[in-house]
Design a protein around this motif. Structure first.
Motif, PDB file in Angstrom:
ATOM      1  N   SER B   8       6.046  30.793  -9.892  1.00  0.00           N
ATOM      2  CA  SER B   8       5.052  30.098  -9.076  1.00  0.00           C
ATOM      3  C   SER B   8       5.038  30.736  -7.695  1.00  0.00           C
ATOM      4  O   SER B   8       6.033  30.662  -6.982  1.00  0.00           O
ATOM      5  CB  SER B   8       5.386  28.614  -8.955  1.00  0.00           C
ATOM      6  OG  SER B   8       5.448  28.019 -10.222  1.00  0.00           O
ATOM      7  N   SER B  10       3.438  29.854  -5.006  1.00  0.00           N
ATOM      8  CA  SER B  10       3.330  28.949  -3.863  1.00  0.00           C
ATOM      9  C   SER B  10       3.505  27.500  -4.308  1.00  0.00           C
ATOM     10  O   SER B  10       3.309  27.161  -5.479  1.00  0.00           O
ATOM     11  CB  SER B  10       1.985  29.137  -3.159  1.00  0.00           C
ATOM     12  OG  SER B  10       0.928  28.809  -4.030  1.00  0.00           O
ATOM     13  N   LEU B  11       3.858  26.675  -3.319  1.00  0.00           N
ATOM     14  CA  LEU B  11       4.049  25.247  -3.549  1.00  0.00           C
ATOM     15  C   LEU B  11       3.693  24.517  -2.262  1.00  0.00           C
ATOM     16  O   LEU B  11       4.109  24.935  -1.176  1.00  0.00           O
ATOM     17  CB  LEU B  11       5.504  24.970  -3.926  1.00  0.00           C
ATOM     18  CG  LEU B  11       5.918  23.507  -4.100  1.00  0.00           C
ATOM     19  CD1 LEU B  11       5.228  22.912  -5.324  1.00  0.00           C
ATOM     20  CD2 LEU B  11       7.430  23.386  -4.247  1.00  0.00           C
ATOM     21  N   SER B  19      10.696  18.778  -2.656  1.00  0.00           N
ATOM     22  CA  SER B  19      10.210  20.110  -3.043  1.00  0.00           C
ATOM     23  C   SER B  19      11.138  20.628  -4.128  1.00  0.00           C
ATOM     24  O   SER B  19      12.363  20.570  -3.969  1.00  0.00           O
ATOM     25  CB  SER B  19      10.232  21.082  -1.869  1.00  0.00           C
ATOM     26  OG  SER B  19       9.357  20.687  -0.856  1.00  0.00           O
ATOM     27  N   LEU B  21      11.796  24.062  -6.286  1.00  0.00           N
ATOM     28  CA  LEU B  21      11.481  25.475  -6.440  1.00  0.00           C
ATOM     29  C   LEU B  21      12.272  25.998  -7.637  1.00  0.00           C
ATOM     30  O   LEU B  21      13.479  25.814  -7.709  1.00  0.00           O
ATOM     31  CB  LEU B  21      11.851  26.258  -5.181  1.00  0.00           C
ATOM     32  CG  LEU B  21      10.985  26.031  -3.931  1.00  0.00           C
ATOM     33  CD1 LEU B  21      11.213  24.652  -3.326  1.00  0.00           C
ATOM     34  CD2 LEU B  21      11.271  27.110  -2.900  1.00  0.00           C
ATOM     35  N   ILE B 107       8.797  32.339  -3.385  1.00  0.00           N
ATOM     36  CA  ILE B 107       7.835  31.229  -3.456  1.00  0.00           C
ATOM     37  C   ILE B 107       7.517  30.817  -2.031  1.00  0.00           C
ATOM     38  O   ILE B 107       8.438  30.596  -1.227  1.00  0.00           O
ATOM     39  CB  ILE B 107       8.417  30.011  -4.199  1.00  0.00           C
ATOM     40  CG1 ILE B 107       8.812  30.369  -5.621  1.00  0.00           C
ATOM     41  CG2 ILE B 107       7.432  28.850  -4.201  1.00  0.00           C
ATOM     42  CD1 ILE B 107       9.584  29.262  -6.328  1.00  0.00           C
ATOM     43  N   LEU B 109       6.556  28.087   0.352  1.00  0.00           N
ATOM     44  CA  LEU B 109       6.536  26.623   0.444  1.00  0.00           C
ATOM     45  C   LEU B 109       5.804  26.194   1.706  1.00  0.00           C
ATOM     46  O   LEU B 109       6.108  26.680   2.800  1.00  0.00           O
ATOM     47  CB  LEU B 109       7.963  26.074   0.460  1.00  0.00           C
ATOM     48  CG  LEU B 109       8.098  24.565   0.699  1.00  0.00           C
ATOM     49  CD1 LEU B 109       7.488  23.772  -0.450  1.00  0.00           C
ATOM     50  CD2 LEU B 109       9.555  24.181   0.923  1.00  0.00           C
TER      51      LEU B 109
END
Lengths: 111, 113
Positions: B8, B10-11, B19, B21, B107, B109
Motif C-alpha cells: 500500500s 499510502s494511508l 494507523s 501499516l 508507505i 502516512l
C-alpha cells in the motif's frame, strides 16, 4: 551533535563531472553503509565497511562508483562521469549491530 | 526481486484513530525486522524493531506485530497524531551476517487533524 553527518546536503552537477560525498559516522560505530534512495523507492544498499575493510558491494555500484573508509573513520563516496540516472539521495549509515543510524543524506542532481 | 514488500503506497487516517501499516517479506532467512520513519529531505529515523523470536514489541504509541508463518509484520500507531505524517519504511535483516538492511518501498502516512 553525535549523529551521522553527511556533507554536502545538496549537490548539483553537470553530466560527466565527478562528485565526492563525505560521511562521518557515530564515533564508536565500526560498521558504515552507503545506500541510495530515489523517489518512490526505499533505500537501496550500495556498499558496506567494517572498520576500514570494504566487505560487500552491490551490483548497483558500477565501476564509476568508488567508496573508501581510510583508517576506519569517515568515508567518501565518489561518482565519476556522472549520468542523469545517478540523481538520487545518497544516504550514509553507521551501526554496531542491526540497528542502523542514518545521516540526513546528500541529494544529488545531475543536469 | 522485492524481498520486502509494502504493497500500500499510502494511508490516510483521522487524528486519534489507529494507523496500521503492513509489510510482507519473502526471505525466510530474515530474523530481525525494523521500522523507520522518514520526513522529506531527511534520513530515515529508527522507530521500533522486533526479533523473530517474538511476536509483539511495544514502545509507547507504537506496536509491531510479527506473524512468521505468514511472513507478515505490521506497525500499529495509536492514537495517531498529525506529527506522525511521514513515510514509513519496513526493513529486514539476517543477523550474524553484515547487517545489511533490505527495505520496502515505503508507505506515506497522512494523519488528518
Amino acid at each position: 551533535d553525535t549523529g551521522v553527518s553527511q556533507d554536502p546536503r545538496h549537490k548539483i552537477t553537470k553530466r560527466g563531472q565527478n562528485v565526492t560525498f563525505r560521511c562521518d559516522p557515530i564515533s564508536e560505530h565500526n560498521r558504515l553503509y552507503w545506500y541510495r534512495q530515489t523517489l518512490g523507492q526505499g533505500p537501496e544498499f550500495l556498499t558496506y565497511f567494517q572498520n576500514e575493510a570494504q566487505l560487500e558491494k552491490s551490483r548497483l555500484l558500477s565501476d564509476r562508483f568508488s567508496a573508501e573508509r581510510p583508517k576506519g573513520s569517515f568515508s567518501t563516496l565518489e561518482i565519476q562521469r556522472t549520468e542523469q540516472g545517478d540523481s538520487a539521495m545518497y544516504l550514509c549509515a553507521s551501526s554496531l549491530g542491526e540497528k542502523l543510524f542514518f545521516g540526513s543524506g546528500t541529494q544529488l542532481s545531475v543536469l | 526481486d522485492q524481498q520486502v514488500k509494502q504493497n500500500s503506497p499510502s494511508l490516510s487516517v483521522q487524528e486519534g484513530r489507529i494507523s496500521i501499516l503492513n509489510c510482507d517479506y519473502t526471505n525466510s532467512m530474515f530474523d530481525y525486522f525494523l521500522w523507520y520513519k522518514k520526513y522529506p529531505a531527511e534520513g530515515p529515523t529508527f522507530l521500533i524493531s522486533i526479533s523473530s523470536i517474538k511476536d509483539k514489541n511495544e514502545d509507547g504509541r507504537f506496536t509491531v506485530f510479527l506473524n512468521k508463518s505468514a511472513k507478515h509484520l505490521s506497525l500499529h500507531i495509536v492514537p495517531s497524531q498529525p506529527g506522525d505524517s511521514a513515510v514509513y519504511f519496513c526493513a529486514a535483516v539476517r543477523t550474524g551476517a553484515n547487517s545489511k538492511l533490505t527495505f520496502g518501498k515505503g508507505i506515506t502516512l497522512s494523519v488528518r487533524p
